[in-house]
Design a protein around this motif. Structure first.
Motif, short mmCIF file in Angstrom:
data_model
loop_
_atom_site.label_atom_id
_atom_site.label_comp_id
_atom_site.label_asym_id
_atom_site.label_seq_id
_atom_site.Cartn_x
_atom_site.Cartn_y
_atom_site.Cartn_z
N MET A 1 10.03 -28.24 46.36
CA MET A 1 9.52 -28.12 45.25
C MET A 1 9.97 -29.84 44.76
O MET A 1 11.32 -30.39 45.38
CB MET A 1 9.20 -27.57 43.78
N ASP A 2 9.35 -30.25 44.92
CA ASP A 2 8.85 -31.96 44.43
C ASP A 2 9.17 -32.56 43.10
O ASP A 2 9.39 -31.49 42.32
CB ASP A 2 7.55 -33.33 44.54
N ASN A 3 9.73 -33.63 42.93
CA ASN A 3 10.07 -33.56 41.40
C ASN A 3 9.13 -34.26 40.48
O ASN A 3 9.63 -34.93 39.06
CB ASN A 3 11.52 -34.49 41.01
N PHE A 4 8.67 -33.82 40.84
CA PHE A 4 6.71 -34.42 40.12
C PHE A 4 6.31 -33.19 39.86
O PHE A 4 6.01 -32.82 40.70
CB PHE A 4 6.04 -35.79 40.52
N VAL A 5 4.94 -33.95 38.73
CA VAL A 5 3.77 -32.54 39.00
C VAL A 5 2.59 -33.55 38.48
O VAL A 5 2.91 -34.77 38.07
CB VAL A 5 3.44 -31.40 38.14
N ALA A 6 1.34 -33.82 39.18
CA ALA A 6 0.43 -33.80 38.55
C ALA A 6 -1.19 -32.83 39.34
O ALA A 6 -0.93 -31.85 39.79
CB ALA A 6 0.04 -35.65 39.41
N ASP A 7 -2.24 -34.04 38.18
CA ASP A 7 -3.56 -33.22 38.14
C ASP A 7 -4.37 -34.46 37.27
O ASP A 7 -4.19 -35.02 36.96
CB ASP A 7 -3.39 -32.28 36.99
N GLY A 8 -6.01 -33.38 38.16
CA GLY A 8 -6.97 -34.90 38.22
C GLY A 8 -8.41 -33.84 37.84
O GLY A 8 -8.10 -32.96 37.82
N ILE A 9 -9.25 -34.46 37.24
CA ILE A 9 -10.13 -34.00 36.68
C ILE A 9 -10.83 -34.86 36.47
O ILE A 9 -10.65 -36.21 35.66
CB ILE A 9 -10.04 -33.30 35.32
N PHE A 10 -12.14 -34.64 37.10
CA PHE A 10 -13.84 -35.61 36.63
C PHE A 10 -13.90 -35.70 34.51
O PHE A 10 -14.21 -34.45 34.39
CB PHE A 10 -14.93 -35.64 37.17
N ILE A 11 -14.46 -36.89 34.69
CA ILE A 11 -14.96 -36.70 32.79
C ILE A 11 -15.82 -37.42 33.38
O ILE A 11 -15.40 -38.54 33.32
CB ILE A 11 -13.84 -37.54 31.76
N ASP A 12 -16.96 -37.03 32.49
CA ASP A 12 -18.39 -37.95 32.37
C ASP A 12 -18.46 -38.38 30.75
O ASP A 12 -18.78 -38.72 30.32
CB ASP A 12 -19.10 -36.51 32.00
N ALA A 13 -17.52 -39.81 31.09
CA ALA A 13 -17.05 -40.51 30.40
C ALA A 13 -17.22 -41.69 30.59
O ALA A 13 -16.12 -41.41 32.18
CB ALA A 13 -16.85 -40.46 29.21
N ALA A 122 6.17 -25.05 34.83
CA ALA A 122 5.48 -24.63 33.36
C ALA A 122 4.95 -26.40 32.99
O ALA A 122 4.00 -26.21 32.02
CB ALA A 122 6.83 -24.50 32.09
N THR A 123 5.63 -27.49 33.55
CA THR A 123 5.02 -28.44 33.21
C THR A 123 4.00 -29.32 34.20
O THR A 123 2.75 -29.38 33.71
CB THR A 123 5.92 -29.84 34.18
N ARG A 124 3.83 -28.59 34.50
CA ARG A 124 2.29 -28.38 36.01
C ARG A 124 0.54 -27.69 34.80
O ARG A 124 0.10 -28.20 35.29
CB ARG A 124 2.63 -27.67 37.47
N GLU A 125 1.96 -26.38 34.51
CA GLU A 125 0.49 -25.87 34.15
C GLU A 125 -0.05 -26.01 32.62
O GLU A 125 -1.30 -26.68 32.63
CB GLU A 125 1.19 -24.10 34.18
N GLU A 126 0.67 -27.01 32.05
CA GLU A 126 0.51 -27.84 30.96
C GLU A 126 -0.62 -28.42 31.03
O GLU A 126 -1.39 -29.37 30.67
CB GLU A 126 1.46 -27.75 30.31
N LEU A 127 0.56 -29.53 31.98
CA LEU A 127 -1.31 -30.74 33.14
C LEU A 127 -1.84 -30.14 32.86
O LEU A 127 -3.27 -31.20 32.63
CB LEU A 127 -0.40 -31.31 34.19
N VAL A 128 -2.56 -29.58 33.56
CA VAL A 128 -3.99 -27.85 33.98
C VAL A 128 -4.68 -27.91 32.58
O VAL A 128 -5.74 -28.88 32.33
CB VAL A 128 -3.75 -27.13 35.04
N ARG A 129 -3.56 -27.78 31.89
CA ARG A 129 -4.31 -27.66 30.70
C ARG A 129 -4.24 -29.03 29.88
O ARG A 129 -6.13 -28.98 29.02
CB ARG A 129 -4.04 -26.77 29.54
N ALA A 130 -3.59 -29.27 29.88
CA ALA A 130 -4.29 -30.87 29.25
C ALA A 130 -5.41 -31.74 29.95
O ALA A 130 -6.09 -32.08 28.50
CB ALA A 130 -2.90 -31.77 29.21
N THR A 131 -5.24 -31.85 31.17
CA THR A 131 -6.49 -32.21 31.65
C THR A 131 -8.06 -31.38 30.97
O THR A 131 -8.61 -32.27 30.89
CB THR A 131 -6.40 -33.12 32.63
N VAL A 132 -7.88 -30.14 30.73
CA VAL A 132 -9.57 -29.56 31.03
C VAL A 132 -9.34 -29.74 29.08
O VAL A 132 -11.13 -30.00 29.35
CB VAL A 132 -8.89 -27.81 31.42
N ARG A 133 -8.36 -30.13 28.16
CA ARG A 133 -8.60 -30.38 26.56
C ARG A 133 -8.91 -31.43 27.07
O ARG A 133 -9.99 -32.25 26.24
CB ARG A 133 -7.57 -30.48 26.14
N MET A 134 -9.05 -32.66 27.37
CA MET A 134 -8.84 -33.66 27.72
C MET A 134 -10.81 -33.58 27.55
O MET A 134 -10.99 -34.46 27.06
CB MET A 134 -8.14 -35.26 28.02
#
Length: 141
Positions: A1-13, A122-134
């Protein structure tokens, strides 16, 4: 496992609107699901959130390119005596199809000892939730 996590999402703004969401304490509270947030929106400024799950995150804005990228350095996470960091939180915005593709990446998850792989998951899961909330917050959905 890498020592980083990332998530991305498209936002219509616009990139400016999405970037504002990264720096406004009221909006940081929404996407980080925080009870308290403080942001000093200049290089060297403080980035802090006390989250609803009892954790706190804190760092200093290392790089700020309006509408393009934000890097929070010396980023730490702490909850119930467990501490991780220093890490780096990087937010990159790419204009695309009339909106923005935002990528949020957290590096250095293996700092702080202990079971860093569980922390990374746990951080990966939180990043996914955070980007969706954003996205939902900015788009009003």
């Amino acid at each position: 496992m890498d020592n980083f996590v990332a998530d991305g999402i498209f936002i219509d703004a616009s990139p400016e609107r999405v970037f504002q969401c990264l720096l406004d304490p009221d909006e940081v509270r929404v996407w980080m699901e925080a009870e308290e947030a403080a942001v000093e929106p200049e290089e060297g400024g403080r980035f802090f959130a006390r989250r609803a799950d009892g954790s706190t995150v804190e760092g200093r804005i290392a790089t700020k390119k309006d509408g393009v990228s934000l890097v929070v350095g010396d980023y730490t996470w702490e909850r119930q005596g467990e501490r991780r960091g220093p890490m780096q939180l990087r937010c990159t915005l790419e204009p695309r199809h009339g909106g923005v593709w935002i990528t949020i990446r957290q590096d250095g998850l293996d700092t702080g000892g202990g079971n860093w792989k569980a922390f990374a998951t746990a951080t990966r899961e939180e990043l996914v939730r955070a980007t969706v909330r954003m996205k939902r917050h900015i788009e009003g959905i």
